[in-house]
Design an enzyme around this catalytic site. Structure first.
Site, PDB file in Angstrom:
ATOM      1  N   ARG A  38      -6.763  -2.299   9.707  1.00 58.34           N
ATOM      2  CA  ARG A  38      -7.399  -3.616   9.699  1.00 58.34           C
ATOM      3  C   ARG A  38      -6.984  -4.435  10.926  1.00 58.34           C
ATOM      4  O   ARG A  38      -7.800  -5.066  11.565  1.00 58.34           O
ATOM      5  CB  ARG A  38      -7.039  -4.360   8.411  1.00 58.34           C
TER       6      ARG A  38
ATOM      7  N   ASP B  57       5.048  -5.396   6.242  1.00 52.59           N
ATOM      8  CA  ASP B  57       5.535  -6.747   6.559  1.00 52.59           C
ATOM      9  C   ASP B  57       5.646  -7.636   5.321  1.00 52.59           C
ATOM     10  O   ASP B  57       6.609  -8.398   5.172  1.00 52.59           O
ATOM     11  CB  ASP B  57       4.609  -7.417   7.575  1.00 52.59           C
TER      12      ASP B  57
ATOM     13  N   ASP C  76      -0.820   2.419   8.641  1.00 54.41           N
ATOM     14  CA  ASP C  76      -1.469   1.784   9.798  1.00 54.41           C
ATOM     15  C   ASP C  76      -0.602   1.763  11.051  1.00 54.41           C
ATOM     16  O   ASP C  76      -1.095   1.482  12.134  1.00 54.41           O
ATOM     17  CB  ASP C  76      -1.872   0.344   9.464  1.00 54.41           C
TER      18      ASP C  76
ATOM     19  N   ARG D  76       1.382  -5.099  -5.333  1.00 50.92           N
ATOM     20  CA  ARG D  76       1.603  -6.330  -4.575  1.00 50.92           C
ATOM     21  C   ARG D  76       1.857  -7.436  -5.587  1.00 50.92           C
ATOM     22  O   ARG D  76       1.140  -7.545  -6.571  1.00 50.92           O
ATOM     23  CB  ARG D  76       0.393  -6.643  -3.702  1.00 50.92           C
TER      24      ARG D  76
ATOM     25  N   THR E 263       3.941   2.451   5.940  1.00 56.30           N
ATOM     26  CA  THR E 263       2.552   2.003   5.980  1.00 56.30           C
ATOM     27  C   THR E 263       1.779   2.913   6.912  1.00 56.30           C
ATOM     28  O   THR E 263       2.234   3.196   8.026  1.00 56.30           O
ATOM     29  CB  THR E 263       2.419   0.540   6.447  1.00 56.30           C
TER      30      THR E 263
ATOM     31  N   GLY F 110       0.818  -1.205   0.000  1.00 56.88           N
ATOM     32  CA  GLY F 110       0.000   0.000   0.000  1.00 56.88           C
ATOM     33  C   GLY F 110       0.852   1.254   0.000  1.00 56.88           C
ATOM     34  O   GLY F 110       1.898   1.300   0.654  1.00 56.88           O
TER      35      GLY F 110
ATOM     36  N   ASP G 157       1.564  -0.494  11.794  1.00 55.70           N
ATOM     37  CA  ASP G 157       1.400  -1.870  12.276  1.00 55.70           C
ATOM     38  C   ASP G 157       2.652  -2.730  12.090  1.00 55.70           C
ATOM     39  O   ASP G 157       2.562  -3.957  12.006  1.00 55.70           O
ATOM     40  CB  ASP G 157       0.205  -2.542  11.592  1.00 55.70           C
TER      41      ASP G 157
END
Length: 322
Positions: A173, A105, A129, A74, A127, A13, A131
């Site tokens: 997410r 990741d 997020d 991706r 990213t 992303g 995360d």
């Protein structure tokens, strides 16, 4: 001795600040006497030979741009061993000894595979997020939060005008950091995140009722994408409490826009660190932020880490959002 060559790609992303990281890699590499290649469309670019040698001017005026000038994708094909070996052979053919991989990741797993195939790789966490377990901060997070903050502030204006409850879904997410920090910053009555199991009566309805008793007539509920079902939540609140409730999903608006100062600076620091490592023929590492400092870790170690949610900050949010 042949001139050292490295490459840089963005994968997964997109995130605001990726361009700042690309710029830092290109200029740091050239400053060290290296050739620097830009790879277009992530790992697919290595498989499809979509690369271009970069110059100092190739990355002029991009530090403030959202998205990524190298585009991103991706790659399912790159998960295959044959594709990884083919990409490594292509790098060797071009004289490329190292690759900076900017992403999350999944991108780091690709970087590890390419390192195992003989090409040193350094991962840079990009990213929105936030995360990535090994790093307390990821490039794009601050911009995404500020975008969400602006959008929720705007939604609050109309919620207040209509004595309405607005349920706003933000990205995240698996990680509730955007929801948590945006919720605190906007004074949300309730914040729902995937890390904390919630009870709708206790954590939403009761909080609204208690706030109503103090005279408040409009409410903001911030929900992380991983919790979801915001339309169902809006219907339940309306039926249960008799107040108008509307759901808004912010979606990909959070990915775009000019990166904040923090994202530009951290991306620049991380890009510089990645080149520093490759200049010493060090690979299979992830650049990360720990205690405000830029460090590096083994990729396998980094991928094996478990992310820790800030429960203390969540507790603070629940205490002051009344």
């Amino acid at each position: 001795m042949a001139q050292k060559a490295i490459a840089v790609l963005t994968s997964g992303g997109d995130a605001p600040g990726m361009n700042a990281a690309v710029r830092a890699v290109v200029r740091s590499g050239i400053n060290r006497g290296m050739k620097v290649f830009g790879v277009y469309r992530g790992f697919n670019g290595l498989l499809n030979k979509e690369i271009e040698e970069m110059t100092l001017r190739s990355v002029s005026e991009i530090i403030g741009n959202g998205g990524t000038m190298l585009y991103t994708a991706r790659s399912e094909e790159f998960k295959k061993k044959e594709a990884q070996l083919r990409a490594a052979d292509f790098c060797r053919d071009k004289g490329i000894s190292g690759v900076v991989v900017i992403g999350g990741d999944g991108s780091f797993q690709g970087a590890r595979a390419l390192t195992e195939a003989g090409i040193n790789c350094i991962g840079v966490p990009g990213t929105i997020d936030n995360d990535i377990a090994c790093s307390e901060y990821t490039v794009g997070f601050d911009t995404a939060m500020n975008t969400a903050l602006e959008m929720v502030d705007r939604i609050r204006d109309t919620a207040q005008s209509h004595d309405r409850c607005s349920i706003v879904e933000v990205m995240g997410r698996r990680c509730g950091d955007i929801a948590l920090q945006t919720g605190i910053a906007t004074g949300a009555t309730a914040i729902l995140v995937p890390e904390i199991e919630y009870n709708i009566e206790r954590d939403v309805i009761a909080r609204i009722i208690n706030t109503q008793k103090t005279g408040k007539k409009h409410f903001i509920i911030v929900v992380a994408e991983g919790v979801g079902k915001v339309n169902d939540l809006a219907k339940y609140i309306e039926q249960r409490l008799g107040i108008e409730a509307r759901a808004t999903i912010l979606g990909h608006v959070q990915r775009g826009g000019s990166p904040t100062l923090r994202d530009r600076v951290v991306a620049s620091q991380m890009g510089y660190k990645a080149v520093q490592l490759l200049s010493h023929d060090i690979g299979n590492r992830v650049v990360a932020m720990r205690d405000g400092k830029i460090i590096d870790l083994d990729i396998t170690e980094a991928l094996g880490m478990k992310r820790v949610f800030d429960e203390e900050l969540y507790k603070i949010a629940m205490t002051i959002s009344i």
